[in-house]
Design a protein around this motif. Sequence first.
Motif, PDB file in Angstrom:
ATOM      1  N   GLN A  90       6.796  70.001  41.729  1.00  0.00           N
ATOM      2  CA  GLN A  90       5.751  70.061  42.740  1.00  0.00           C
ATOM      3  C   GLN A  90       5.310  71.514  42.851  1.00  0.00           C
ATOM      4  OE1 GLN A  90       7.665  68.604  46.229  1.00  0.00           O
ATOM      5  NE2 GLN A  90       7.897  66.546  45.438  1.00  0.00           N
ATOM      6  N   LEU A  91       4.002  71.724  42.730  1.00  0.00           N
ATOM      7  CA  LEU A  91       3.465  73.077  42.776  1.00  0.00           C
ATOM      8  C   LEU A  91       2.459  73.214  43.913  1.00  0.00           C
ATOM      9  CD1 LEU A  91       3.052  72.495  39.159  1.00  0.00           C
ATOM     10  CD2 LEU A  91       3.983  74.691  39.750  1.00  0.00           C
ATOM     11  N   ARG A  92       2.512  74.353  44.560  1.00  0.00           N
ATOM     12  CA  ARG A  92       1.526  74.672  45.594  1.00  0.00           C
ATOM     13  C   ARG A  92       1.171  76.142  45.411  1.00  0.00           C
ATOM     14  NH1 ARG A  92       3.272  72.887  51.062  1.00  0.00           N
ATOM     15  NH2 ARG A  92       2.135  70.998  50.582  1.00  0.00           N
ATOM     16  N   ALA A  93      -0.103  76.412  45.294  1.00  0.00           N
ATOM     17  CA  ALA A  93      -0.613  77.779  45.102  1.00  0.00           C
ATOM     18  C   ALA A  93       0.022  78.436  43.876  1.00  0.00           C
ATOM     19  CB  ALA A  93      -0.384  78.617  46.352  1.00  0.00           C
ATOM     20  N   GLY A  94       0.236  77.652  42.826  1.00  0.00           N
ATOM     21  CA  GLY A  94       0.777  78.181  41.574  1.00  0.00           C
ATOM     22  C   GLY A  94       2.268  78.420  41.558  1.00  0.00           C
ATOM     23  N   GLN A  95       2.962  78.120  42.644  1.00  0.00           N
ATOM     24  CA  GLN A  95       4.402  78.331  42.728  1.00  0.00           C
ATOM     25  C   GLN A  95       5.134  76.994  42.748  1.00  0.00           C
ATOM     26  OE1 GLN A  95       5.950  81.418  42.851  1.00  0.00           O
ATOM     27  NE2 GLN A  95       3.908  82.268  42.507  1.00  0.00           N
ATOM     28  N   VAL A  96       6.265  76.924  42.029  1.00  0.00           N
ATOM     29  CA  VAL A  96       7.073  75.703  42.052  1.00  0.00           C
ATOM     30  C   VAL A  96       7.685  75.573  43.435  1.00  0.00           C
ATOM     31  CG1 VAL A  96       9.053  74.497  41.075  1.00  0.00           C
ATOM     32  CG2 VAL A  96       7.537  75.795  39.580  1.00  0.00           C
ATOM     33  N   TYR A  97       7.398  74.461  44.081  1.00  0.00           N
ATOM     34  CA  TYR A  97       7.853  74.190  45.438  1.00  0.00           C
ATOM     35  C   TYR A  97       9.139  73.367  45.429  1.00  0.00           C
ATOM     36  CZ  TYR A  97       7.444  72.554  50.292  1.00  0.00           C
ATOM     37  OH  TYR A  97       7.677  72.260  51.604  1.00  0.00           O
ATOM     38  N   ASN A  98       9.229  72.411  44.486  1.00  0.00           N
ATOM     39  CA  ASN A  98      10.373  71.508  44.412  1.00  0.00           C
ATOM     40  C   ASN A  98      10.414  70.898  43.020  1.00  0.00           C
ATOM     41  OD1 ASN A  98      12.582  70.058  45.270  1.00  0.00           O
ATOM     42  ND2 ASN A  98      11.397  68.501  46.330  1.00  0.00           N
ATOM     43  N   THR A  99      11.601  70.535  42.547  1.00  0.00           N
ATOM     44  CA  THR A  99      11.766  69.876  41.257  1.00  0.00           C
ATOM     45  C   THR A  99      12.656  68.663  41.437  1.00  0.00           C
ATOM     46  OG1 THR A  99      11.581  71.989  40.092  1.00  0.00           O
ATOM     47  CG2 THR A  99      12.536  70.153  38.871  1.00  0.00           C
ATOM     48  N   LEU A 100      12.193  67.519  40.952  1.00  0.00           N
ATOM     49  CA  LEU A 100      12.961  66.276  41.019  1.00  0.00           C
ATOM     50  C   LEU A 100      13.081  65.683  39.618  1.00  0.00           C
ATOM     51  CD1 LEU A 100      11.138  64.793  44.105  1.00  0.00           C
ATOM     52  CD2 LEU A 100      13.458  65.656  44.074  1.00  0.00           C
ATOM     53  N   MET A 101      14.177  64.968  39.383  1.00  0.00           N
ATOM     54  CA  MET A 101      14.397  64.310  38.094  1.00  0.00           C
ATOM     55  C   MET A 101      14.369  62.801  38.298  1.00  0.00           C
ATOM     56  SD  MET A 101      14.740  66.912  36.137  1.00  0.00           S
ATOM     57  CE  MET A 101      15.561  66.589  34.617  1.00  0.00           C
ATOM     58  N   PHE A 102      13.746  62.088  37.347  1.00  0.00           N
ATOM     59  CA  PHE A 102      13.647  60.639  37.387  1.00  0.00           C
ATOM     60  C   PHE A 102      14.119  60.061  36.062  1.00  0.00           C
ATOM     61  CE2 PHE A 102      10.533  62.242  40.385  1.00  0.00           C
ATOM     62  CZ  PHE A 102      10.756  61.454  41.492  1.00  0.00           C
ATOM     63  N   ASN A 103      14.612  58.811  36.103  1.00  0.00           N
ATOM     64  CA  ASN A 103      15.084  58.141  34.892  1.00  0.00           C
ATOM     65  C   ASN A 103      13.950  57.620  34.021  1.00  0.00           C
ATOM     66  OD1 ASN A 103      17.866  58.488  35.363  1.00  0.00           O
ATOM     67  ND2 ASN A 103      17.874  56.760  36.764  1.00  0.00           N
ATOM     68  N   THR A 104      12.830  57.251  34.635  1.00  0.00           N
ATOM     69  CA  THR A 104      11.704  56.715  33.866  1.00  0.00           C
ATOM     70  C   THR A 104      10.411  57.402  34.275  1.00  0.00           C
ATOM     71  OG1 THR A 104      11.173  54.980  35.461  1.00  0.00           O
ATOM     72  CG2 THR A 104      12.784  54.423  33.745  1.00  0.00           C
TER      73      THR A 104
END
Length: 56
Positions: free
Chosen positions: A10-24
């Motif tokens: 998830q990015l806001r104003a060019g900065q990574v805000y959050n990272t999540l991992m999914f199986n599919t």
Amino acid sequence: MTETLWKCEQLRAGQVYNTLMFNTREEAEKFKAQLNKMEPDMFCRIEAVPVKMVWN
């Protein structure tokens, strides 16, 4: 277990805000759609990541 995970950054104003991992990819796309409804100013980047890059 699959050989590929899907990373959603998830990015806001060019900065990574959050990272999540999914199986599919479908799970990642569903999350992205829900996020766009709640926070339209946040951008999501989805990419495939080999499992061996995440865990040894």
